[in-house]
Design an enzyme around this catalytic site. Sequence first.
Site, PDB file in Angstrom:
ATOM      1  N   ASP A 151       0.859  -1.286   0.056  1.00  0.00           N
ATOM      2  CA  ASP A 151      -0.016  -0.164  -0.037  1.00  0.00           C
ATOM      3  C   ASP A 151       0.838   1.038   0.042  1.00  0.00           C
ATOM      4  OD1 ASP A 151       0.823  -0.693   2.664  1.00  0.00           O
ATOM      5  OD2 ASP A 151      -0.686   0.697   3.726  1.00  0.00           O
ATOM      6  N   GLU A 155       0.280  -1.164   5.682  1.00  0.00           N
ATOM      7  CA  GLU A 155       1.301  -0.843   6.410  1.00  0.00           C
ATOM      8  C   GLU A 155       1.138   0.699   6.962  1.00  0.00           C
ATOM      9  OE1 GLU A 155       5.326   0.792   7.569  1.00  0.00           O
ATOM     10  OE2 GLU A 155       3.819   1.260   5.840  1.00  0.00           O
TER      11      GLU A 155
END
Length: 482
Positions: A80, A143
């Site tokens: 991400d 994350e």
Amino acid sequence: MSNCEFVLPPVDAVFEIFKQLNQIPRPSHHEERVADFLCQYAERLGLEYDRDAHNCVVIRKPASPDYEQSEPVVLLNHMDMVCVGMNDPLNDPVQAYTDGGWMKARGTSLGADNGIGLSMALAVLADDTIEHPALEVMTTTNEEDGMSGAANLSPDFLKGRKVINLDSEDYDTITTGAAGAYLQLHRIPVALQPAPKGKYRWYRITISGGQGGHSGVDINKGRASAVVLTWAVLAAIYNEYDFSLSSIRVGEANASIASSAEMVICVPSGEAAEFVKSQEESFNAWIAEEYGTTDPDVRCHIEKTTPQDTVINDEALDGLLTALEQIPQGVVKMSETMPGTVETSNNVGRIVSEGDHLLVSTHTRSFIDADMEALGKDIREAFAAQGATSELVMSAPAWQENPDSDFLRLTSDVFLDVLGWRPRPVAMHFVLEAGYFVQKYPGIEMASIGPRIIEPHSAKERVELSTINDIWRVLIVLLSRL
């Protein structure tokens, strides 16, 4: 083995993969499409892979000939990115370009954090000329906004215990420690009321031009948080005249220093209205005095706007202003053992009106887990006193690698042999998933390296091209020596 004993593969494959990644929207919590890409990538290469319920993906590649007896190595990244400046993060691709030795993006964050590291790992998988032990390319989700991917990994998802984490932004360092993170969402209840009628003046207040940045690594750079500025301008009006707040939106991401804000208020016509309009000049003078050196382009603009149908009840507005005044924002404490390093901080990333509540996110970081949790508790209690409920989204532990480990020493030796200098071992005031991996996989060792990435989590994010090539060379030689 030295890097002159074999031909290093060109870095071109890394850039080509990064180009492909940037066509796939990948904001936190919405990584399905990039996880699909990773699985399809493994299938095309004929490699085994696993995908868990949180879309984390591990791709496994057997060892090169003569490396079968070597200990497996993990290449760790997250899929991400923090999407800043995008009108539609779920659909907009990143438009990257090069400029004077740097790669940048047009009007948005670039996604070099952590797309470049992931591209390196995928390039290794595709190149059978690279010598390496058995590999596990581990790519996690979310994350940047909670680390739920790493937090929910099963204990048997990963077999390797030597981890090269390619999620680092300081090219000349090895990250050997990282602060913990405590992300909370606070919801102040709102009762929308009909907007006042009669002689009222409506104003739109905007704050723009801030640098923003990463709420960990940039927290001590004196940048103007649009959250702090929002509180200051509203408090100045609140202290002189009654006003009503119709809407508010501050900040771009939970993990970023807010660079922009917009709110709509109404005040009685006459003196109150003239006072509000006068705040633009006086407030900008104060901003220039406070942030003229560290954040010179921040500006406040106040303009008349059309009347709105509803306003937020006074109790919710009072609660928001009181809570923001009571909680710390910015650096809370500098480290006594790591000179120049922030030990504990807190950042308010976003404020937004959402139906029946005001949502406020707080991101607390510390190298001392107990201090982080205590500060998080104080913040939660400050909001609770205003009738808010709080949700703990992430409590990621701090991490500190053994500075004398053979793995770190070998990594440092490779830097010296390949680039001619040793990287500095540092502990960084941002959270890495390492804390979760150390908890879940006993005996794990980790070295975190990466190219030079400037202004991550902002529309000014950029990566230095030459450092991508250098870290690629270091990675290839390090794999051969492991």
